[in-house]
Design a protein around this motif. Structure first.
Motif, PDB file in Angstrom:
ATOM      1  N   THR A   7       0.870  -1.176   0.000  1.00 36.76           N
ATOM      2  CA  THR A   7       0.000   0.000   0.000  1.00 36.76           C
ATOM      3  C   THR A   7       0.906   1.225   0.000  1.00 36.76           C
ATOM      4  OG1 THR A   7      -0.058   0.227   2.404  1.00 36.76           O
ATOM      5  CG2 THR A   7      -1.701  -1.251   1.406  1.00 36.76           C
ATOM      6  N   ASP A   8       0.328   2.388  -0.246  1.00 34.12           N
ATOM      7  CA  ASP A   8       1.119   3.616  -0.212  1.00 34.12           C
ATOM      8  C   ASP A   8       1.768   3.811   1.155  1.00 34.12           C
ATOM      9  OD1 ASP A   8       0.564   4.212  -2.849  1.00 34.12           O
ATOM     10  OD2 ASP A   8      -1.082   5.585  -2.362  1.00 34.12           O
ATOM     11  N   HIS A   9       1.021   3.544   2.231  1.00 32.74           N
ATOM     12  CA  HIS A   9       1.559   3.709   3.582  1.00 32.74           C
ATOM     13  C   HIS A   9       2.685   2.713   3.858  1.00 32.74           C
ATOM     14  CE1 HIS A   9      -1.154   6.788   4.866  1.00 32.74           C
ATOM     15  NE2 HIS A   9      -2.235   6.035   4.688  1.00 32.74           N
ATOM     16  N   GLU A  10       2.523   1.480   3.404  1.00 35.80           N
ATOM     17  CA  GLU A  10       3.580   0.481   3.606  1.00 35.80           C
ATOM     18  C   GLU A  10       4.839   0.862   2.837  1.00 35.80           C
ATOM     19  OE1 GLU A  10       0.859  -3.521   4.307  1.00 35.80           O
ATOM     20  OE2 GLU A  10       1.433  -2.937   2.275  1.00 35.80           O
ATOM     21  N   ARG A  11       4.673   1.295   1.605  1.00 33.73           N
ATOM     22  CA  ARG A  11       5.812   1.722   0.791  1.00 33.73           C
ATOM     23  C   ARG A  11       6.532   2.885   1.459  1.00 33.73           C
ATOM     24  NH1 ARG A  11       3.301   3.120  -3.249  1.00 33.73           N
ATOM     25  NH2 ARG A  11       3.056   1.071  -4.170  1.00 33.73           N
ATOM     26  N   THR A  12       5.770   3.842   1.966  1.00 36.13           N
ATOM     27  CA  THR A  12       6.361   4.982   2.658  1.00 36.13           C
ATOM     28  C   THR A  12       7.133   4.521   3.887  1.00 36.13           C
ATOM     29  OG1 THR A  12       4.628   6.459   1.866  1.00 36.13           O
ATOM     30  CG2 THR A  12       5.848   7.182   3.800  1.00 36.13           C
ATOM     31  N   ALA A  13       6.594   3.552   4.633  1.00 34.26           N
ATOM     32  CA  ALA A  13       7.273   3.031   5.821  1.00 34.26           C
ATOM     33  C   ALA A  13       8.582   2.346   5.442  1.00 34.26           C
ATOM     34  CB  ALA A  13       6.360   2.067   6.579  1.00 34.26           C
ATOM     35  N   VAL A  14       8.555   1.541   4.399  1.00 34.64           N
ATOM     36  CA  VAL A  14       9.770   0.855   3.955  1.00 34.64           C
ATOM     37  C   VAL A  14      10.812   1.875   3.504  1.00 34.64           C
ATOM     38  CG1 VAL A  14      10.735  -0.657   2.171  1.00 34.64           C
ATOM     39  CG2 VAL A  14       8.643  -1.318   3.369  1.00 34.64           C
ATOM     40  N   ALA A  51      10.563   7.888  10.198  1.00 33.20           N
ATOM     41  CA  ALA A  51      10.363   6.444  10.172  1.00 33.20           C
ATOM     42  C   ALA A  51       9.256   6.030  11.137  1.00 33.20           C
ATOM     43  CB  ALA A  51      11.669   5.725  10.509  1.00 33.20           C
ATOM     44  N   GLU A  52       9.260   6.598  12.324  1.00 34.11           N
ATOM     45  CA  GLU A  52       8.214   6.268  13.306  1.00 34.11           C
ATOM     46  C   GLU A  52       6.835   6.683  12.802  1.00 34.11           C
ATOM     47  OE1 GLU A  52       9.198   7.825  17.145  1.00 34.11           O
ATOM     48  OE2 GLU A  52      11.006   6.626  17.298  1.00 34.11           O
ATOM     49  N   GLN A  53       6.737   7.858  12.220  1.00 33.34           N
ATOM     50  CA  GLN A  53       5.448   8.340  11.702  1.00 33.34           C
ATOM     51  C   GLN A  53       4.966   7.450  10.557  1.00 33.34           C
ATOM     52  OE1 GLN A  53       5.584  12.306  10.095  1.00 33.34           O
ATOM     53  NE2 GLN A  53       3.363  12.509  10.087  1.00 33.34           N
ATOM     54  N   ALA A  54       5.874   7.058   9.683  1.00 32.83           N
ATOM     55  CA  ALA A  54       5.495   6.204   8.557  1.00 32.83           C
ATOM     56  C   ALA A  54       5.028   4.830   9.034  1.00 32.83           C
ATOM     57  CB  ALA A  54       6.673   6.074   7.588  1.00 32.83           C
ATOM     58  N   LEU A  55       5.712   4.268  10.029  1.00 32.47           N
ATOM     59  CA  LEU A  55       5.287   2.977  10.581  1.00 32.47           C
ATOM     60  C   LEU A  55       3.901   3.070  11.206  1.00 32.47           C
ATOM     61  CD1 LEU A  55       8.599   1.729  12.199  1.00 32.47           C
ATOM     62  CD2 LEU A  55       7.389   0.674  10.279  1.00 32.47           C
ATOM     63  N   THR A  56       3.655   4.159  11.919  1.00 41.25           N
ATOM     64  CA  THR A  56       2.342   4.363  12.537  1.00 41.25           C
ATOM     65  C   THR A  56       1.260   4.482  11.475  1.00 41.25           C
ATOM     66  OG1 THR A  56       3.348   5.407  14.468  1.00 41.25           O
ATOM     67  CG2 THR A  56       1.013   5.871  14.068  1.00 41.25           C
ATOM     68  N   ALA A  57       1.515   5.270  10.436  1.00 33.39           N
ATOM     69  CA  ALA A  57       0.527   5.462   9.362  1.00 33.39           C
ATOM     70  C   ALA A  57       0.217   4.158   8.635  1.00 33.39           C
ATOM     71  CB  ALA A  57       1.019   6.513   8.375  1.00 33.39           C
ATOM     72  N   ALA A  58       1.208   3.266   8.561  1.00 37.77           N
ATOM     73  CA  ALA A  58       1.009   1.982   7.888  1.00 37.77           C
ATOM     74  C   ALA A  58       0.412   0.933   8.819  1.00 37.77           C
ATOM     75  CB  ALA A  58       2.337   1.476   7.329  1.00 37.77           C
ATOM     76  N   GLY A  59       0.193   1.291  10.081  1.00 36.85           N
ATOM     77  CA  GLY A  59      -0.345   0.337  11.046  1.00 36.85           C
ATOM     78  C   GLY A  59       0.683  -0.690  11.483  1.00 36.85           C
ATOM     79  N   LEU A  60       1.960  -0.354  11.359  1.00 33.60           N
ATOM     80  CA  LEU A  60       3.019  -1.298  11.692  1.00 33.60           C
ATOM     81  C   LEU A  60       3.787  -0.936  12.956  1.00 33.60           C
ATOM     82  CD1 LEU A  60       4.313  -1.740   8.050  1.00 33.60           C
ATOM     83  CD2 LEU A  60       3.122  -3.461   9.407  1.00 33.60           C
ATOM     84  N   ALA A  61       3.444   0.155  13.601  1.00 34.78           N
ATOM     85  CA  ALA A  61       4.135   0.550  14.832  1.00 34.78           C
ATOM     86  C   ALA A  61       3.906  -0.519  15.889  1.00 34.78           C
ATOM     87  CB  ALA A  61       3.640   1.904  15.318  1.00 34.78           C
ATOM     88  N   GLY A  62       4.985  -0.970  16.504  1.00 31.19           N
ATOM     89  CA  GLY A  62       4.872  -1.995  17.532  1.00 31.19           C
ATOM     90  C   GLY A  62       4.720  -3.396  16.982  1.00 31.19           C
ATOM     91  N   ASN A  63       4.764  -3.541  15.673  1.00 32.20           N
ATOM     92  CA  ASN A  63       4.633  -4.861  15.056  1.00 32.20           C
ATOM     93  C   ASN A  63       5.840  -5.105  14.156  1.00 32.20           C
ATOM     94  OD1 ASN A  63       3.843  -7.278  14.003  1.00 32.20           O
ATOM     95  ND2 ASN A  63       1.785  -6.601  13.455  1.00 32.20           N
ATOM     96  N   LEU A  70       7.457  -7.850   5.743  1.00 33.58           N
ATOM     97  CA  LEU A  70       7.115  -7.027   4.584  1.00 33.58           C
ATOM     98  C   LEU A  70       8.376  -6.515   3.903  1.00 33.58           C
ATOM     99  CD1 LEU A  70       4.652  -5.399   3.202  1.00 33.58           C
ATOM    100  CD2 LEU A  70       5.433  -3.546   4.662  1.00 33.58           C
ATOM    101  N   LEU A  71       9.321  -6.029   4.674  1.00 33.40           N
ATOM    102  CA  LEU A  71      10.579  -5.512   4.142  1.00 33.40           C
ATOM    103  C   LEU A  71      11.343  -6.614   3.412  1.00 33.40           C
ATOM    104  CD1 LEU A  71      12.458  -3.010   4.102  1.00 33.40           C
ATOM    105  CD2 LEU A  71      13.517  -3.941   6.164  1.00 33.40           C
ATOM    106  N   LYS A  72      11.413  -7.795   4.015  1.00 34.13           N
ATOM    107  CA  LYS A  72      12.115  -8.928   3.387  1.00 34.13           C
ATOM    108  C   LYS A  72      11.464  -9.301   2.060  1.00 34.13           C
ATOM    109  CE  LYS A  72      13.233 -13.761   4.174  1.00 34.13           C
ATOM    110  NZ  LYS A  72      12.209 -14.592   3.574  1.00 34.13           N
TER     111      LYS A  72
END
Length: 78
Positions: A7-14, A51-63, A70-72
């Motif tokens: 997703t756009d949010h996941e791509r931004t987090a990566v 990086a923290e903001q992007a992880l939060t937006a992607a729903g990946l903060a704390g996970n 996903l990165l792999k």
């Protein structure tokens, strides 16, 4: 070749994570003076915050497990 559709949010987090990783590597590569007098590496707070903001937006903060899976998948070297 990317094997996952992000997703756009996941791509931004990566992308934010990769920028953070490159920044940290660059900070450790900096040599300031003689080996005994090196300063500790410094990572700009804005890079970490991005990086923290992007992880939060992607729903990946704390996970971290889901994020690194996903990165792999996205950055596989096949």
């Amino acid at each position: 070749m990317h094997t996952a559709v992000l997703t756009d949010h996941e791509r931004t987090a990566v992308q934010a994570y990769l920028r953070l990783l490159h920044t940290v590597r660059a900070a450790f590569d900096v040599v300031d003076g003689p080996p005994g007098n090196r300063r500790p590496p410094v990572v700009p707070p804005a890079v970490l915050a991005e990086a923290e903001q992007a992880l939060t937006a992607a729903g990946l903060a704390g996970n971290e497990e889901a994020f690194f899976r996903l990165l792999k998948d996205w950055c596989s070297e096949d």
